[in-house]
Design a protein around this motif. Sequence first.
Motif, short mmCIF file in Angstrom:
data_model
loop_
_atom_site.label_atom_id
_atom_site.label_comp_id
_atom_site.label_asym_id
_atom_site.label_seq_id
_atom_site.Cartn_x
_atom_site.Cartn_y
_atom_site.Cartn_z
N ARG A 1 13.80 -44.21 11.87
CA ARG A 1 14.70 -43.59 11.09
C ARG A 1 14.61 -44.04 10.12
NH1 ARG A 1 18.35 -47.56 9.88
NH2 ARG A 1 18.17 -49.55 10.60
N TRP A 2 15.06 -43.50 9.15
CA TRP A 2 14.54 -43.25 7.83
C TRP A 2 15.97 -44.78 7.11
CZ3 TRP A 2 11.62 -41.04 4.59
CH2 TRP A 2 11.23 -39.78 4.92
N ARG A 3 14.98 -45.32 5.81
CA ARG A 3 16.08 -46.20 5.17
C ARG A 3 15.90 -46.09 3.87
NH1 ARG A 3 12.88 -51.99 6.90
NH2 ARG A 3 10.30 -50.95 6.45
N ALA A 4 16.95 -46.24 2.90
CA ALA A 4 16.91 -46.80 1.42
C ALA A 4 16.98 -47.77 0.36
CB ALA A 4 17.64 -45.34 1.38
N SER A 5 16.81 -47.37 -0.72
CA SER A 5 16.78 -48.91 -1.10
C SER A 5 16.74 -48.00 -2.56
CB SER A 5 15.44 -49.58 -1.11
OG SER A 5 15.37 -50.09 0.70
N HIS A 6 17.42 -48.84 -3.59
CA HIS A 6 17.80 -48.73 -4.45
C HIS A 6 16.51 -49.57 -5.89
CE1 HIS A 6 21.35 -51.06 -4.61
NE2 HIS A 6 20.39 -51.59 -5.49
N ALA A 7 16.15 -49.54 -6.48
CA ALA A 7 15.02 -50.07 -7.49
C ALA A 7 16.27 -50.56 -8.70
CB ALA A 7 13.69 -49.37 -7.44
N GLU B 1 12.28 -44.62 3.38
CA GLU B 1 10.84 -44.96 3.86
C GLU B 1 11.04 -44.62 5.06
OE1 GLU B 1 8.97 -48.38 2.22
OE2 GLU B 1 8.53 -47.63 0.46
N ARG B 2 10.02 -44.56 5.77
CA ARG B 2 10.00 -44.72 7.14
C ARG B 2 9.10 -44.29 7.45
NH1 ARG B 2 11.93 -38.54 10.16
NH2 ARG B 2 10.23 -37.27 9.44
#
Length: 223
Positions: A203-209, A197-198
Amino acid sequence: MTPEVAVILGLSVVTLVLLLGAFFATTRQDRGADDPEPPGESPPSSSVGAAQPPQPAMGHVGIDYPDPRTIKVGDTIECQGARSRVLGALYLSWQGTQWTEYLLDDGTRRYQWLSIQMHDGLATGEPPHLEVLLWTQVPTEGMIPAKTTLSVEGVDFLPIDRGTAAFRGEGVTSMPERGLLDFADYRAADGRLLSFERLQGRRWRASHAQPLAPGTIRIEKKG
């Protein structure tokens, strides 16, 4: 009355008493055999070949457990044994799809996002269900979301959705009150989710669920 007659009468009375006693004793035994056993005193039965008790139902959202969609900024929730305060919320929409993301603070400065979305199941053929995902940020070292397979920490993720969602913010989110959010979602073969998401221009940020059962979330409404 002659002695002989008296003896005969005496024996007759004794015999009659004995017969009546036997009759009443038999009657009491028969009645006792028909009486039901007291509750809780029946002998245990063998489970071999016996019908197993039905498994407990998962329950219904809003009836058997609080509806996670009622979470508000300022509430305290409990999930996975940790209590967190809801600092803020993002209300997002994309191509007719709507969902909410809540920013959580568990007091250790380890912030997580809890996303809640109702799926109607029309696209997948599944029954309608409430999806609850707990997102944890992962380092990506400048990685950008490609339109092909991504490998993160040795796991391959395939793209499933990407687009730009409109959002409205409430409370503390580190985001503007309104804006556009680019996103790209991926799924691994084992069902794990990865999302980038950004805010447009950042800048882009990443997450795992990690999926959660809706009934495992406890909500303490703010006073």
